[in-house]
Design a protein around this motif. Structure first.
Motif, short mmCIF file in Angstrom:
data_model
loop_
_atom_site.label_atom_id
_atom_site.label_comp_id
_atom_site.label_asym_id
_atom_site.label_seq_id
_atom_site.Cartn_x
_atom_site.Cartn_y
_atom_site.Cartn_z
N VAL A 22 121.19 83.01 37.52
CA VAL A 22 121.00 83.86 36.34
C VAL A 22 120.31 85.14 36.79
O VAL A 22 119.30 85.10 37.48
N ALA A 23 120.88 86.27 36.42
CA ALA A 23 120.27 87.55 36.78
C ALA A 23 119.01 87.74 35.94
O ALA A 23 119.06 87.74 34.72
N VAL A 24 117.91 87.89 36.63
CA VAL A 24 116.65 88.05 35.91
C VAL A 24 116.13 89.46 36.11
O VAL A 24 116.07 89.96 37.21
N MET A 25 115.84 90.13 34.99
CA MET A 25 115.29 91.47 35.07
C MET A 25 113.80 91.37 34.80
O MET A 25 113.41 90.87 33.75
N THR A 26 112.98 91.77 35.74
CA THR A 26 111.54 91.70 35.49
C THR A 26 111.16 92.87 34.59
O THR A 26 111.50 94.01 34.86
N VAL A 27 110.45 92.56 33.54
CA VAL A 27 109.99 93.59 32.62
C VAL A 27 108.65 94.08 33.13
O VAL A 27 107.66 93.36 33.09
N LEU A 35 111.51 97.19 28.17
CA LEU A 35 111.74 96.49 26.91
C LEU A 35 112.81 97.20 26.08
O LEU A 35 113.65 96.56 25.46
N ILE A 36 112.74 98.54 26.08
CA ILE A 36 113.73 99.29 25.32
C ILE A 36 115.08 99.20 26.03
O ILE A 36 116.14 99.11 25.40
N ARG A 37 115.03 99.22 27.37
CA ARG A 37 116.27 99.14 28.14
C ARG A 37 117.00 97.83 27.84
O ARG A 37 118.22 97.77 27.83
N LEU A 38 116.23 96.75 27.60
CA LEU A 38 116.83 95.47 27.25
C LEU A 38 117.58 95.55 25.93
O LEU A 38 118.50 94.79 25.68
N SER A 39 117.17 96.49 25.07
CA SER A 39 117.77 96.60 23.74
C SER A 39 119.01 97.48 23.70
O SER A 39 119.60 97.65 22.64
N LEU A 40 119.39 98.07 24.84
CA LEU A 40 120.58 98.94 24.85
C LEU A 40 121.80 98.15 24.41
O LEU A 40 122.00 97.02 24.84
N HIS A 76 122.63 103.19 21.39
CA HIS A 76 123.58 103.60 22.42
C HIS A 76 122.88 104.31 23.57
O HIS A 76 123.30 104.20 24.72
N ALA A 77 121.83 105.08 23.26
CA ALA A 77 121.15 105.82 24.32
C ALA A 77 119.73 106.15 23.89
O ALA A 77 119.44 106.22 22.70
N TYR A 78 118.86 106.30 24.88
CA TYR A 78 117.50 106.73 24.59
C TYR A 78 117.03 107.56 25.78
O TYR A 78 117.64 107.54 26.85
N ASP A 79 115.92 108.30 25.58
CA ASP A 79 115.35 109.01 26.72
C ASP A 79 113.83 108.94 26.64
O ASP A 79 113.28 108.25 25.79
N LEU A 101 107.95 103.23 16.17
CA LEU A 101 108.17 102.07 17.02
C LEU A 101 109.63 101.66 17.03
O LEU A 101 110.40 102.00 16.14
N VAL A 102 109.97 100.91 18.08
CA VAL A 102 111.33 100.40 18.26
C VAL A 102 111.21 98.90 18.45
O VAL A 102 110.36 98.43 19.21
N SER A 103 112.07 98.15 17.78
CA SER A 103 111.93 96.70 17.85
C SER A 103 113.30 96.06 17.62
O SER A 103 114.14 96.64 16.97
N PRO A 104 113.52 94.85 18.15
CA PRO A 104 114.75 94.14 17.74
C PRO A 104 114.62 93.75 16.28
O PRO A 104 113.53 93.43 15.82
N PRO A 105 115.70 93.72 15.52
CA PRO A 105 115.59 93.46 14.08
C PRO A 105 115.25 92.02 13.78
O PRO A 105 114.52 91.74 12.84
N VAL A 106 115.77 91.11 14.60
CA VAL A 106 115.48 89.70 14.36
C VAL A 106 114.86 89.14 15.63
O VAL A 106 115.28 89.46 16.72
N ARG A 107 113.88 88.33 15.50
CA ARG A 107 113.23 87.78 16.69
C ARG A 107 114.14 86.74 17.32
O ARG A 107 114.58 85.80 16.67
#
Lengths: 92, 102
Positions: B8-13, B19-24, B43-46, B93-99
């Motif tokens: 399993v590819a694991v991305m270390t946060v 965290l935001i990159r995970l939400s792309l 779709h994109a952030y900076d 703030l930026v967050s996933p909508p559902v946990r």
């Protein structure tokens, strides 16, 4: 460098122009877009130029306020700090 | 455990940007200034938190005080925009909508 003529300002402006999502707004040059401003007004018009601070100059713009008044301008300059959203048009 | 052999590819946060990159390409919830909320597909952030949101729904919350009863009435206005560029200085703030439990 063709870029040298574009920027009279700071290297910071040049950095912002090339390295932030500003390039998305820049790609909309020549397109008719709606820009929502921080004061709950919006501008519909053709984006003429965008600079490194997201200042936008419009051609044939219509400025609308929440009361419903509309003002038409041949040229309109919006300070980047006043922008809240830019509606990206869907291209088919 | 039997699952140890799976690759399993694991991305270390390491930092908040990860965290935001995970939400792309995921649907996110954005809280903005002036009692506004956005839900849409990121779709994109900076680094300024300028973002491009697809199928965005904006919710504006207002409080009105009834003159007779003096009670607070909360109203929400919603609108959808197919593709929205959000200027970062308005984002709180930026967050996933559902946990989602990982």
């Amino acid at each position: 460098m063709s870029d040298a003529a574009l920027f009279i300002g700071t290297p910071q402006e040049k950095f912002f122009y090339h390295n932030t999502l500003l390039c998305v707004v820049n790609s909309l040059q020549g397109k008719n877009v709606t820009v929502d401003l921080r004061n709950d007004t919006y501008v519909c018009g053709l984006i003429e130029l965008v600079d490194g601070f997201m200042n936008i100059s419009f051609k044939n713009a219509i400025y609308c306020d929440p009361q419903g008044n509309e003002f038409a301008f041949d040229n309109l300059f919006i300070h980047g700090r006043n922008i809240r959203y830019v509606h990206i048009p869907e291209n088919d | 455990m039997a699952d140890d052999t799976e690759n399993v590819a694991v991305m270390t946060v390491k930092e908040p940007w990860d965290l935001i990159r995970l939400s792309l390409d995921e649907r996110i919830y954005v809280k903005m200034r002036n009692e506004r909320e956005l839900r849409g597909k990121l779709h994109a952030y900076d680094q300024h938190l300028n973002m491009v949101l697809g199928d965005a729904e904006e919710t504006i919350t207002t409080v009105e005080i009834d003159e007779e009863t003096y009670e607070e009435v909360y109203r929400t206005t919603k609108r959808t925009i197919p593709m929205l560029f959000v200027r970062g200085d308005g984002v709180i703030l930026v967050s996933p909508p559902v946990r989602v439990s990982i």
